[in-house]
Design an enzyme around this catalytic site. Structure first.
Site, PDB file in Angstrom:
ATOM      1  N   HIS A  41       1.153  -1.526  -0.382  1.00 44.80           N
ATOM      2  CA  HIS A  41       0.241   0.294  -0.333  1.00 44.80           C
ATOM      3  C   HIS A  41       0.440   1.297   0.040  1.00 44.80           C
ATOM      4  CE1 HIS A  41      -2.571   2.815   1.382  1.00 44.80           C
ATOM      5  NE2 HIS A  41      -3.991   2.108   0.884  1.00 44.80           N
ATOM      6  N   HIS A  90      -8.327  -1.280  -3.368  1.00 42.93           N
ATOM      7  CA  HIS A  90      -7.047  -1.514  -3.939  1.00 42.93           C
ATOM      8  C   HIS A  90      -6.925  -2.214  -5.030  1.00 42.93           C
ATOM      9  CE1 HIS A  90      -6.743   1.578  -1.357  1.00 42.93           C
ATOM     10  NE2 HIS A  90      -6.547   0.810   0.078  1.00 42.93           N
ATOM     11  N   GLY A 141      -9.923  -5.611  -2.219  1.00 37.66           N
ATOM     12  CA  GLY A 141     -10.474  -4.669  -2.116  1.00 37.66           C
ATOM     13  C   GLY A 141     -10.653  -4.040  -3.044  1.00 37.66           C
ATOM     14  N   ALA A 188      -5.926  -9.137   1.436  1.00 39.18           N
ATOM     15  CA  ALA A 188      -7.293  -9.872   1.223  1.00 39.18           C
ATOM     16  C   ALA A 188      -7.915  -9.035   0.017  1.00 39.18           C
ATOM     17  CB  ALA A 188      -8.824  -9.819   2.095  1.00 39.18           C
TER      18      ALA A 188
END
Length: 306
Positions: free
Chosen positions: A170, A236, A234, A232
Site C-alpha cells: 500500500h 486497492h 478489495g 484480502a
C-alpha cells in the site's frame, strides 16, 4: 499447528480487520476465522474497525456469549504492517491506550463524525491483550512464492521468457509500512533467482510505475509478475493497482474508486500517474487471502505472545 493448551479455557480471540464496503474482504475474513477456529479450538470472532460488522465492541459481546466465564481476550490485528490503525485506532477501539500520539489529531479531540468518536465502547472487565501486526515473517515468502508459481502457470509465454517479479504494497506517510516492505523484500531478494523489485501503490516511493519501468529497462523483461502483498482482495487490489497497471480505463477506475473511498480513511488516494512503459505480459495473482500458511502465522503469533 498446536495452540498453547492454557488458552483453551476462558479465552477468546478477536481477529481485527479494517472493514470494507466491498464483499471480498468480508468473505476472506470469514474463511480466515473458520480456519482459525478449526485449527485452534479457540473461540474467535472478527472485529472490524469500521464500515463492516461486527465491530470490535460487537466482537467482544459475541465472545462473552460464546465463552463461559470469559476472562481474557486476545486481539490479533490481521494487518501486515504496523501503522496508525494498529498503534492508535485499534487500541482506542478496545478501550486501551494508544501506542503513540495520533498525527491526525494530536490533542485526541476527534470530530464528532470520526469513527473513533462514534464507535461503541467495549464492555469487558477482564484482560485484553493486544498483539502486534504480522510483520515481515519468513513464512510470507512461502505465500509469495506460491502466488508467483500460480501466476506463471497461467502464462501464455514460454518458460524461458525473461521474467521479473514486483512485490506491491500500500504505502504510508509513516515509516512503518516502508520498513515492513523493505524488510520483506530484502528477504525475498535473497531467495529469488529472477530480477525483482518492490513498489508502493501510494503515499511513498518507489511507486509501482517507477519500479516497473526501472526493472524492465535494466533487465529487458518479457514477462512481469506483480504480486499484491495484501491480506484480502478489495478496492486497492481489484481497482487501484489494476488501474495503475493499465488493466482498467479511467472511467471504470474513477466510478468505483469514488464509491469505496467515500468513507474517511484519514488520507487521500492520489496515485503516481507515471505511465507503465511495458508492453510485455503482466501476470497479477491473488493476494494472501485465507491461505493455510497465514493461519499458521496467526497461531504462531498467539503462541509467541502467550
Amino acid at each position: 499447528m498446536d495452540i498453547n493448551s492454557k488458552l483453551l479455557n476462558n479465552t477468546g480471540v478477536i481477529l481485527v480487520s479494517h472493514g470494507s464496503t466491498l464483499p471480498f474482504a468480508e468473505e476472506v475474513f470469514v474463511e480466515i476465522k473458520e480456519k482459525f477456529i478449526k485449527a485452534t479450538g479457540l473461540a474467535a470472532e472478527i472485529g472490524y474497525m469500521k464500515v463492516s460488522e461486527p465491530t470490535i465492541a460487537g466482537a467482544v459481546e459475541v465472545l462473552k456469549n460464546q465463552v463461559d466465564d470469559l476472562d481474557k481476550i486476545i486481539a490479533l490485528p490481521v494487518f501486515l504492517a504496523p501503522g496508525i490503525h494498529t498503534n492508535i485506532d485499534i487500541p482506542q477501539l478496545l478501550g486501551l491506550d494508544s501506542l503513540e500520539v495520533d498525527p491526525r489529531c494530536p490533542d485526541g479531540n476527534y470530530p464528532e463524525e470520526h469513527y473513533l468518536s462514534i464507535a461503541d465502547d467495549v464492555d469487558f472487565d477482564g484482560e485484553i491483550k493486544l498483539l502486534s501486526s504480522i510483520g515481515p515473517r519468513d513464512e510470507l515468502l512461502d505465500i509469495i512464492d506460491k502466488r508467483i508459481n500460480e501466476a506463471l502457470s497461467e502464462s501464455k509465454l514460454d518458460d524461458d521468457a525473461k521474467t521479473g517479479i514486483l512485490l506491491v504494497t500500500h504505502g504510508s506517510r509513516l515509516h512503518y509500512n516502508k520498513e515492513f516492505a523493505t524488510a520483506l523484500y530484502n528477504k525475498f531478494e535473497k531467495t529469488c533467482e529472477l530480477p525483482s523489485s518492490f513498489g508502493f501503490m501510494e503515499l511513498c516511493g518507489p511507486s509501482i510505475p517507477e519500479s516497473i519501468n526501472k526493472l524492465v529497462d535494466e533487465n529487458g523483461l518479457e514477462r512481469l509478475v506483480v504480486v499484491p502483498v495484501f491480506i484480502a482482495p478489495g478496492m486497492h487490489t481489484t481497482h487501484d493497482i489494476p488501474h495503475i497497471l493499465g488493466f482498467l480505463d479511467d472511467h471504470e477506475h474513477t466510478h468505483e474508486h469514488h464509491h469505496e473511498h467515500s468513507h474517511d480513511h484519514g488520507h487521500d488516494h492520489t496515485h503516481d500517474l507515471t505511465p507503465v512503459e511495458f508492453d510485455g505480459e503482466i501476470l497479477y495473482p491473488e493476494p494472501i487471502k485465507a491461505d493455510d500458511i497465514l493461519i499458521d502465522i496467526l497461531i504462531s503469533m498467539i503462541n509467541e505472545a502467550c
